[in-house]
Write a protein that holds these residues in place. Structure first.
Motif, PDB file in Angstrom:
ATOM      1  N   VAL A 150      58.415  45.946  38.168  1.00 33.90           N
ATOM      2  CA  VAL A 150      58.370  45.233  36.893  1.00 33.90           C
ATOM      3  C   VAL A 150      58.608  46.273  35.803  1.00 33.90           C
ATOM      4  O   VAL A 150      57.942  47.311  35.770  1.00 33.90           O
ATOM      5  CB  VAL A 150      57.026  44.518  36.675  1.00 33.90           C
ATOM      6  N   TYR A 151      59.564  45.990  34.926  1.00 33.13           N
ATOM      7  CA  TYR A 151      59.964  46.906  33.857  1.00 33.13           C
ATOM      8  C   TYR A 151      59.720  46.281  32.496  1.00 33.13           C
ATOM      9  O   TYR A 151      59.658  45.064  32.355  1.00 33.13           O
ATOM     10  CB  TYR A 151      61.470  47.204  33.962  1.00 33.13           C
ATOM     11  N   ASN A 152      59.672  47.134  31.468  1.00 33.84           N
ATOM     12  CA  ASN A 152      59.703  46.612  30.105  1.00 33.84           C
ATOM     13  C   ASN A 152      61.172  46.581  29.655  1.00 33.84           C
ATOM     14  O   ASN A 152      62.070  46.954  30.411  1.00 33.84           O
ATOM     15  CB  ASN A 152      58.800  47.414  29.155  1.00 33.84           C
ATOM     16  N   ARG A 153      61.419  46.148  28.434  1.00 28.99           N
ATOM     17  CA  ARG A 153      62.801  45.983  27.945  1.00 28.99           C
ATOM     18  C   ARG A 153      63.579  47.292  27.843  1.00 28.99           C
ATOM     19  O   ARG A 153      64.795  47.291  27.843  1.00 28.99           O
ATOM     20  CB  ARG A 153      62.822  45.279  26.589  1.00 28.99           C
ATOM     21  N   THR A 154      62.867  48.420  27.782  1.00 32.55           N
ATOM     22  CA  THR A 154      63.571  49.701  27.695  1.00 32.55           C
ATOM     23  C   THR A 154      63.892  50.278  29.072  1.00 32.55           C
ATOM     24  O   THR A 154      64.446  51.361  29.182  1.00 32.55           O
ATOM     25  CB  THR A 154      62.752  50.732  26.886  1.00 32.55           C
ATOM     26  N   GLY A 155      63.509  49.556  30.124  1.00 32.11           N
ATOM     27  CA  GLY A 155      63.794  50.011  31.477  1.00 32.11           C
ATOM     28  C   GLY A 155      62.725  50.892  32.081  1.00 32.11           C
ATOM     29  O   GLY A 155      62.892  51.426  33.167  1.00 32.11           O
ATOM     30  N   ALA A 187      57.388  34.497  31.458  1.00 34.50           N
ATOM     31  CA  ALA A 187      57.607  35.686  30.630  1.00 34.50           C
ATOM     32  C   ALA A 187      58.498  36.710  31.323  1.00 34.50           C
ATOM     33  O   ALA A 187      58.878  37.703  30.711  1.00 34.50           O
ATOM     34  CB  ALA A 187      56.264  36.316  30.264  1.00 34.50           C
ATOM     35  N   LEU A 188      58.825  36.478  32.583  1.00 35.51           N
ATOM     36  CA  LEU A 188      59.622  37.428  33.363  1.00 35.51           C
ATOM     37  C   LEU A 188      61.061  36.955  33.518  1.00 35.51           C
ATOM     38  O   LEU A 188      61.318  35.761  33.641  1.00 35.51           O
ATOM     39  CB  LEU A 188      59.028  37.599  34.764  1.00 35.51           C
ATOM     40  N   THR A 189      61.974  37.910  33.516  1.00 34.39           N
ATOM     41  CA  THR A 189      63.367  37.624  33.864  1.00 34.39           C
ATOM     42  C   THR A 189      63.775  38.639  34.929  1.00 34.39           C
ATOM     43  O   THR A 189      63.250  39.756  34.955  1.00 34.39           O
ATOM     44  CB  THR A 189      64.312  37.742  32.652  1.00 34.39           C
ATOM     45  N   TYR A 190      64.675  38.235  35.797  1.00 32.63           N
ATOM     46  CA  TYR A 190      65.134  39.148  36.843  1.00 32.63           C
ATOM     47  C   TYR A 190      66.381  39.864  36.357  1.00 32.63           C
ATOM     48  O   TYR A 190      67.316  39.238  35.865  1.00 32.63           O
ATOM     49  CB  TYR A 190      65.429  38.399  38.146  1.00 32.63           C
ATOM     50  N   GLY A 196      64.849  44.324  39.593  1.00 35.24           N
ATOM     51  CA  GLY A 196      63.436  44.098  39.324  1.00 35.24           C
ATOM     52  C   GLY A 196      63.261  43.112  38.190  1.00 35.24           C
ATOM     53  O   GLY A 196      64.233  42.650  37.588  1.00 35.24           O
ATOM     54  N   TYR A 197      62.009  42.802  37.902  1.00 32.73           N
ATOM     55  CA  TYR A 197      61.677  41.855  36.845  1.00 32.73           C
ATOM     56  C   TYR A 197      61.434  42.591  35.538  1.00 32.73           C
ATOM     57  O   TYR A 197      60.943  43.724  35.539  1.00 32.73           O
ATOM     58  CB  TYR A 197      60.448  41.033  37.243  1.00 32.73           C
ATOM     59  N   VAL A 198      61.773  41.955  34.441  1.00 35.34           N
ATOM     60  CA  VAL A 198      61.608  42.541  33.113  1.00 35.34           C
ATOM     61  C   VAL A 198      60.691  41.633  32.304  1.00 35.34           C
ATOM     62  O   VAL A 198      60.833  40.413  32.320  1.00 35.34           O
ATOM     63  CB  VAL A 198      62.973  42.705  32.402  1.00 35.34           C
ATOM     64  N   VAL A 199      59.745  42.258  31.594  1.00 35.17           N
ATOM     65  CA  VAL A 199      58.828  41.536  30.725  1.00 35.17           C
ATOM     66  C   VAL A 199      58.859  42.212  29.360  1.00 35.17           C
ATOM     67  O   VAL A 199      59.009  43.431  29.262  1.00 35.17           O
ATOM     68  CB  VAL A 199      57.394  41.492  31.323  1.00 35.17           C
ATOM     69  N   GLU A 200      58.723  41.431  28.321  1.00 34.14           N
ATOM     70  CA  GLU A 200      58.759  41.929  26.947  1.00 34.14           C
ATOM     71  C   GLU A 200      57.372  42.424  26.552  1.00 34.14           C
ATOM     72  O   GLU A 200      56.582  41.700  25.937  1.00 34.14           O
ATOM     73  CB  GLU A 200      59.207  40.803  26.010  1.00 34.14           C
TER      74      GLU A 200
END
Length: 143
Positions: free
Chosen positions: A45-50, A92-95, A101-105
């Motif tokens: 799981v990542y944030n928007r900056t990777g 809240a997650l996008t792949y 992986g999944y990205v969350v803001e």
């Protein structure tokens, strides 16, 4: 693993993403749009900056609707010690196919203050806990 029962056969080689060789079209691991739960668990799981925040520990499925409501992400710690578990609304997650992986803001500071629990705790026994998670992430209620 096949036993010596009559008419028993192996569906696929372990770890294979092949469809059922009987030709019935039943996916056993992954299709273009579907994925087995055991393949989701452990996904980054990542944030928007990777920046990697953690990994999917498990997910919570609404018993009535059958929809995934929350992903529980393991965060921090080392070799399973000191980890915290953060439920994230599935909405809240996008792949991200590039990251696989999944990205969350969210950033690490906000995540540190998010609803969380320890390994041996089960906060979802409190009917209001999901509402607290949804309010924190500003998502519509998951169930």
């Amino acid at each position: 693993m096949p036993t010596e029962l009559p008419n028993e056969r192996s569906f696929r080689d372990p770890g294979s993403m092949a469809l059922d060789p009987a030709g019935e079209g039943i996916a056993v691991d992954e299709t273009r749009r579907l994925i087995a739960s055991n393949k989701v668990e452990g996904t980054a799981v990542y944030n928007r900056t990777g920046e990697q925040l953690g990994t999917v520990f498990n997910f919570m499925v609404d018993k009535v609707s059958g929809q995934v409501a929350y992903v529980v992400m393991s965060f921090g710690g080392f070799l399973g010690m000191g980890e915290s578990y953060h439920p994230l609304p599935w909405k809240a997650l996008t792949y991200d196919t590039r990251l696989e992986g999944y990205v969350v803001e969210i950033d690490k500071d906000r995540l540190a203050n998010a609803p969380s629990h320890g390994r041996e705790e089960d906060p979802f026994v409190d009917d209001e806990y999901g509402a607290k998670v949804d309010a924190y992430y500003r998502t519509a209620p998951s169930s």
